[in-house]
Design an enzyme around this catalytic site. Structure first.
Site, PDB file in Angstrom:
ATOM      1  N   ASP A   8     -44.024  23.665 -27.009  1.00  0.00           N
ATOM      2  CA  ASP A   8     -42.807  24.245 -27.551  1.00  0.00           C
ATOM      3  C   ASP A   8     -41.635  23.436 -26.994  1.00  0.00           C
ATOM      4  O   ASP A   8     -41.768  22.766 -25.968  1.00  0.00           O
ATOM      5  CB  ASP A   8     -42.734  25.713 -27.094  1.00  0.00           C
ATOM      6  N   ASP A  10     -37.707  24.452 -26.952  1.00  0.00           N
ATOM      7  CA  ASP A  10     -36.654  25.184 -26.225  1.00  0.00           C
ATOM      8  C   ASP A  10     -37.242  26.193 -25.244  1.00  0.00           C
ATOM      9  O   ASP A  10     -38.058  27.036 -25.621  1.00  0.00           O
ATOM     10  CB  ASP A  10     -35.737  25.900 -27.218  1.00  0.00           C
TER      11      ASP A  10
HETATM   12 MG   LIG Z   1     -39.264  28.356 -26.857  1.00  0.00          MG
END
Ligand SMILES: [Mg+2]
Length: 178
Positions: A8, A10
């Site tokens: 992932d 962020d």
């Molecule tokens: Mg995230």
């Protein structure tokens, strides 16, 4: 078939900022470069899958997303070469696309294009959607407690295969798995 770490963005690879598009705000998560090297040393490929609903909501465009990814590569220096592409879902939740995590559209595409076996791979992220993506694709899901991870754990609606305080902790656990 190769095995991959699906990261992932962020709150996992970089520090969580709300609807990030300002390049000055891009900040690597602690240990990010080191963890990427560890993944490579363990024989994994690495790619990033990210929901960027800020595009669908009209906050910024895909060029702005690409610029953020260039900035991430710049900050990572030589370790950036390990990342084989950024896969982006630009849709708002209301668009009901097939690519917004936890749907598997992007991991399916990445596994075809990069040639990896999702069922022998790991997804690492800070939200329930990341862990659900892993399980929807037959992969293992690791929740990091950076970003929204601590909140997700507290909310109790997430069943990760492992919880790590960050990317290097995730790499250390993966190293212990066969
Ligand atoms: Mg995230």
């Amino acid at each position: 078939m190769r095995r991959f770490i699906i990261l992932d963005r962020d709150g996992t690879l970089i520090v969580e900022k709300n609807y990030l598009s300002d390049l000055a705000e891009v900040e690597l998560a602690p240990g990010a470069a080191e963890a990427l090297q560890q993944f490579r040393d363990l024989g994994f490929g690495v790619t990033v899958i990210t929901n960027q609903s800020g595009v669908g909501r009209g906050y910024f465009d895909l060029d702005a997303v690409d610029r953020v990814h260039e900035r991430i590569r710049e900050l990572l220096g030589g370790s950036a070469q390990i990342i084989e592409g950024f896969y982006v879902c630009p849709h708002a939740p209301t668009e009901h696309c097939a690519c917004r995590k936890p749907k598997t559209g992007l991991i399916d595409r990445a596994s075809r294009e990069l040639g990896f076996d999702a069922t022998r791979s790991y997804v690492i992220g800070d939200k329930a959607a990341d862990v659900e993506l892993a399980h929807n694709a037959g992969a293992k899901g690791i929740l990091v407690t950076t970003g929204y991870g601590a909140q997700a754990l507290e909310a109790g609606a997430v069943q990760p295969d492992y919880v790590a305080s960050g990317l290097t902790g995730a790499a250390a656990w993966i190293a212990t798995q066969s």
